[in-house]
Design a protein around this motif. Structure first.
Motif, PDB file in Angstrom:
ATOM      1  N   ARG A 193     -62.106  90.510   7.082  1.00  0.00           N
ATOM      2  CA  ARG A 193     -62.033  91.969   7.208  1.00  0.00           C
ATOM      3  C   ARG A 193     -62.639  92.411   8.540  1.00  0.00           C
ATOM      4  O   ARG A 193     -62.086  93.263   9.236  1.00  0.00           O
ATOM      5  CB  ARG A 193     -62.743  92.642   6.037  1.00  0.00           C
ATOM      6  CG  ARG A 193     -62.463  94.118   5.943  1.00  0.00           C
ATOM      7  CD  ARG A 193     -63.051  94.704   4.666  1.00  0.00           C
ATOM      8  NE  ARG A 193     -64.438  94.296   4.540  1.00  0.00           N
ATOM      9  CZ  ARG A 193     -65.011  93.932   3.395  1.00  0.00           C
ATOM     10  NH1 ARG A 193     -64.338  93.963   2.270  1.00  0.00           N
ATOM     11  NH2 ARG A 193     -66.268  93.545   3.378  1.00  0.00           N
ATOM     12  N   ALA A 194     -63.758  91.764   8.899  1.00  0.00           N
ATOM     13  CA  ALA A 194     -64.397  92.104  10.171  1.00  0.00           C
ATOM     14  C   ALA A 194     -63.489  91.730  11.342  1.00  0.00           C
ATOM     15  O   ALA A 194     -63.336  92.493  12.310  1.00  0.00           O
ATOM     16  CB  ALA A 194     -65.735  91.385  10.287  1.00  0.00           C
ATOM     17  N   ALA A 246     -60.605  94.153  11.561  1.00  0.00           N
ATOM     18  CA  ALA A 246     -61.058  95.432  12.116  1.00  0.00           C
ATOM     19  C   ALA A 246     -61.179  95.333  13.628  1.00  0.00           C
ATOM     20  O   ALA A 246     -60.707  96.214  14.366  1.00  0.00           O
ATOM     21  CB  ALA A 246     -62.402  95.817  11.491  1.00  0.00           C
ATOM     22  N   ASP A 265     -65.061  98.262  10.359  1.00  0.00           N
ATOM     23  CA  ASP A 265     -65.137  97.425   9.159  1.00  0.00           C
ATOM     24  C   ASP A 265     -65.951  98.195   8.128  1.00  0.00           C
ATOM     25  O   ASP A 265     -67.148  98.421   8.321  1.00  0.00           O
ATOM     26  CB  ASP A 265     -65.834  96.111   9.488  1.00  0.00           C
ATOM     27  CG  ASP A 265     -66.036  95.243   8.240  1.00  0.00           C
ATOM     28  OD1 ASP A 265     -65.604  95.655   7.148  1.00  0.00           O
ATOM     29  OD2 ASP A 265     -66.626  94.159   8.378  1.00  0.00           O
TER      30      ASP A 265
END
Lengths: 442, 442, 442, 442
Positions: B213-214, B217, B224
């Motif tokens: 996810r980071a 982002a 994030d």
């Protein structure tokens, strides 16, 4: 159905708010307006606009004089606004015309009403913040305690994949964390003194308008907005939007509780449920239903407040009165939501056995389909894996055989016994639950 | 009346937005979703979840492949959501099944749609911010230029006391300054990637969910959020609330313009007005009317988005679809409001002669009543002064004689000629106008 | 998320309406307005107001001339309304200035637009009525076929007492019967010609205004309202209210379908369900979710139309434009709801085994509590009976023993085996189902 | 700002309704529910379901027993609904357990609450109808008295063409005539008894359900709906829609009054106006502003009621509670609107001199442009005439010379002195005013 649920004696146990309701009464409004008049007089005395003795007399009277709301009704009905009647009654009650004449010096109705309201909103926000923190704390406890408790995530009402109850709770709480941040941002904007005089330019204040506004703000512990805001209703609008969004975020919890306590699902138990007048067995999720109702009501009323921002010219009675009709109940509804949600969350008990049953779905364990497709995708192209799983799901439905069993038979070498368990599929759920708990407490 | 004013060719000159409308089209949505899929694949390759060649192929294809929106219709009608059809079409168009199988690996529809939407909203907010700054700059010019131009402030449509046109403009702009602040606060919350997988816990990401996810982002230039937000709709709600409040603040300008350009008032002239099909003389305040209509429409639609925050369980099709029906038009309406308001404000010309006439009211100069009452209050108790002025106002009405003349006759020694002029009663208005101009430019 | 779901190619299979959408297009609007102009000219020729040859030329041209919507955009942007541009383009296209000058003789924009809209609404109501009857027919079949099929009635999500599925269906259909009646009442009010001229009094019609309006009505097959209704928006409001209420009544079906198809409940099967991009097993109740979304959207937009009834003076651009933004989508949403509901109801299949399981509740048969309490009340005071049953329910929960079994053991002589069955407790349900079926077909 | 304006002592003169408010109180609700219980018992005795002595005792007690609303609060808070507590308190107060056990025999909470509400709504509609007729009568008088009084019709705030004040009033009243018709249509649908028992099928009524419902309806003077309507909320929705539309139609009058009484327009005088706390001259159109506020508030709340029609399954606490929060205030707002409008209309005085001034517009008489264009069109092609008039309007503006004078100079032979007068351009206005008056009285 009384006129207003928040004032109903019958419904009082649900809708009456012993802390917030007193802020939205005739007498609270009168008292707040008198305090504003007092602070204004004192600020004006400081600034050399009115005699100090007059200010002292006004300030003293503001604490002592009792004004009967009903006595203001007739004149208020003529004027639409209560301040002319209040000023007249206040002056008369002072029994010192030489001082009383300095009451409300150069102010206009809206200054007094909006600032008086702001004082009450300040107290309200303190109470709401306390409740929000309490709700977050209880959600934190719940999320942490059940961070690893598996249950079936549901999309469109259908079992999707396993997740943990703690993660579900974290999903409830996430928006509340942000609403807490938004409150912090909104507060200094909202809690601003209003002082503009007749048309907003403080024209009779002998050039000391800005000084006076600053002094008044300081005395009341409010912010000095640095400008007139009679017709700039964005502050009120922001409050209504915040309370609405908060109520709606809470009502999402309510919706989930109604669904999770359904007969035949029963994965959660509520601390308190309601009975029926004719069905002895009923355990109705009353509190969650109230949360949803309060939010739906608030969403509707919010539209009235938003529309009242189309405030015409230098004062728009129609728009302003619309705020009066709507805003208090928006506030009360949100406050009740916070209180009821706090109690409700405190009483929640997950039922692990029922959650396990929920993971079985209709006995077919189809909830493991995605995990199976990824397990297979390590050994065949993914579309092929997905198609194979889809076909196996159909077979499971037709033969009434659990998908995991069919899969284990079909692919005995893949160790699916370990993969197709709820625990193996929790992913980030436990950590998300714990991270929320930390954030909620922090 | 086409289905949607924003897409109507006839009404396009008013409602179509050449910058924002392209963000809300089928092809923009598809393109955005493909970019998300590409970034996801690249992030997954970085994290060692999928082969780098597959990610490269997906990323390349995301820029090259053309997907016909209509070709997705049938499957989308069955699924309610376009992603299954898009993924299938994308895979097929790649003509490289060995890579294509890694497309959409472990993601769910909502990840792709919400993140794709966020990318488009990011661009939209940039455009809106530019327009907001432009509108503020024009209001600043106007406020400054007419900081000392007197006109009659009006409350309830009634002449109240004199103020300056610059202060009126500052009153329009004040909420916009705060909306600019709110935008800055909202942006990092709103512009967050969504990545949760089937039920939000990224269970098939082999423990690398948060890392992924980071990475996603970072690749997309989004924030994030640190958690799944599939069902936490407060971000969307905040955007809808912000655009609604902004549209309403702008529509307040529209309302004032309609009132100030009325035949018989005519204190302002618009740069552009509309004609009638049968009345050759008509100069209708079209743009201001559109501003009001857009805001009323937005306020209504906002209620749908707020209500959609009651998002049940881990995905609620009904709530989510409600957002789709409502949010784009809220955005378009706000964007149009900003653009039209910018143009309209740029074309405004105050008419000093008519403003002077407006200060005369119905020829009676009653607007000076408050100033007179304060002038008298220096020489008699204020209630007495107010009563005297009230009586003199009645006399002015009855005798059709201007209040200032009556007052000068009654109290010849008070120098009322100097007091009862608009200029003498502007108070803080000029400085408030200038302060706004400074803040708007700052 | 395109600007407007009803025009989206991707979402077209769900939201595009092949019959109704063509009524809400630029070209449909232009054509309808031209037909109104033609009928007006012919009526005026009949009444001797304009030369018959001019009327004939206008009428001919109205069928032949093609007007490009985009060509009207620039002038429409200036005027806010399309009629000045349309009249100019129409006149030019006629290439017969001697006749063309009689086009739009004495009419105003609103006459043409509102009457043109009414023509389109007439067609729309015919289509909606057909769909409503079709939906009712399918509900009738369903109610009748399952008039005696027992299932658990649910209140607050909790099993209440047994009822029949046919009665549930009758409950869905009852409001639709009344909406059909309301349509019949509304129709003659709504389908009225609008002809008022500039300010509603037909002042340039040489005293023949009422005659002309009647002739125009006759020619167009609309009603003669007998008065000007430019600013009397109650007709439009009534249409919006009717469509909103109808959409909401349909969405209640949608809500029930979502609940009855939940995994773990599964008492109904839908003919068509939606899949997931990642979960192979998913069978999402897409159509029911769309019904709910359309209703929530409609309820919100309806507020805009209701508010637009606050139509200022003799024409209020802001209010009127608000209608344009809102009404078409309200109509389209309702039309889609009718169509989707018709298909969805046709595909419903109840699952008797799951309904039987639902009647067992969580295996405890508590649904029979009320019946048991009345069975006991024949032998003891009713409060005592209720208390006994309540206690027995608690015992059933604690001991995980079905209530009927406990009751049969406790009161072996009461023949509870016959009483505590779903069939024995259907009451009026079967007859209510059949009565609805008769009424729906009648 | 108390919680609820309708209950505020300060604001009572405007918002409290001495006739309607008593219908929406705790005690009125309790009394109505007790009357329903009494009628039910009597109907059941007639049908042989319960002993006649029990019914007689219940009926007697229903008139005699006093139940303290506050005493029901605790149990109501648990159950969400007041009936279980009410039945318990009623039974206890009867002090005759042998009869009291037959109270509420086979009924459910919703039967009692909805029917009790319906009884109160019946009375409310009678009062509303009386007020509506009174308002129509006053509008009729006003329309008739000023049928030929010229004033400037205004569109977009701009002078359009002359019309008569009587026609303006007829425009206010037209929707009210239709709302009166709609009331007549709605009444038999709305005023229907609700009797369904636990889940709507009257299962414990020993096969006498339909008979009982008919008997109960007859006893209460309500209609027998022929079916259960627990979850069919279209009746409630229709009431909310009717009151909303009525309030909005009335608020249109309010908007016009605010505009027509503006300083500088002043074509109408109100019987009562409001004063300011600081501006001695102010005569604020308070009542018209209240009418607008009430309508905006109602429009918003109506959305909550419409949305509550999405009533899930056989009872949906969330949806039902939403009605309770919203409906009473919708009713009170409409009732106040009717009362205030009646008083306000009775006090209206047109000012012919100011209306004449309004016809002059900004002294340029541009209002005669359309009439001039038609006068010229008798002598030249109409587009030419329109262009000539448009040019002359520009000349009038530039030279500050009245259009009629310029026209008379340019075309001295056309007798424009007779054409370009307000009286010559009234068209159907006088007759429309009179026709309305006849219809309103009829």
């Amino acid at each position: 159905m009384g006129a207003c649920a928040f004032d109903s004696a019958i419904l009082g146990g649900l809708y009456h708010d012993p802390e917030i309701s007193p802020l939205f009464t005739d007498s609270a409004e009168i008292r707040a307006m008198m305090l504003v008049e007092a602070a204004l007089a004192e600020a004006q005395a400081e600034a050399g606009l009115i005699p100090p003795e007059a200010a002292a007399a006004i300030a003293r009277a503001a604490h002592e004089v009792q004004i009967d709301p009903a006595a203001l009704a007739a004149e208020t009905a003529a004027n639409g606004v209560p301040v002319p009647a209040l000023v007249a009654a206040f002056r008369k009650a002072m029994q010192a015309p030489e001082h009383a004449q300095y009451l409300h010096w150069g102010a206009t109705t809206q200054d007094i009403m909006d600032t008086g309201l702001t004082l009450r909103l300040r107290r309200m926000l303190e109470i709401m913040e306390t409740r929000l923190n309490r709700l977050l704390a209880r959600l934190a406890d719940l999320a942490e305690a059940h961070a690893e408790q598996p249950l079936a995530a549901r999309s469109y009402g259908q079992a999707a994949t396993p997740t943990s109850f703690g993660a579900v709770v974290a999903g409830w709480g996430g928006p509340l964390l942000r609403h807490r941040d938004r409150l912090a941002e909104m507060r200094p904007r909202l809690l601003a003194v209003s002082l503009g005089g007749a048309s907003g330019n403080l024209s009779v204040m002998q050039g000391k308008g800005p000084e006076l506004r600053a002094r008044l703000a300081r005395r009341l512990g409010l912010h000095d907005p640095g400008a007139n805001w009679h017709t700039s209703r964005d502050r009120v609008v922001e409050l209504a939007a915040w309370t609405t969004a908060l109520s709606a975020s809470i009502a999402k919890i309510g919706e989930d509780l109604i669904l999770l306590t359904q007969t035949g699902i029963s994965e959660l138990r509520l601390g308190g449920t309601g009975g029926s007048s004719t069905m002895p067995q009923k355990q109705n999720p009353v509190a969650p239903s109230v949360l949803v109702a309060l939010a739906r009501f608030t969403v509707a009323l919010n539209a009235a407040v938003q529309g009242a921002a189309l405030h015409r010219q230098q004062r728009d009675g129609a728009a302003w009165f619309t705020e009066w009709l709507s805003l208090p109940q928006i506030c009360l509804a949100c406050a009740r939501s916070l209180a009821i949600a706090g109690d409700t969350v405190a009483g929640l008990t997950p039922d692990p056995a029922r959650m396990a049953a929920g993971l079985e779905g209709d006995g077919l364990g189809l909830i493991h389909a995605e995990a199976l497709s990824f397990a297979l995708a390590a050994h065949m192209p993914r579309p092929e894996a997905q198609a194979a799983v889809k076909a196996l799901c159909a077979e499971a439905r037709q033969s009434a055989t659990p998908l995991p069993r069919l899969a284990a038979e079909r692919w005995p070498d893949l160790g699916l016994d370990h993969t197709l368990t709820p625990q193996a599929q929790l992913g980030t759920a436990p950590e998300e639950a714990r991270a929320f708990a930390r954030a909620a407490r922090g």
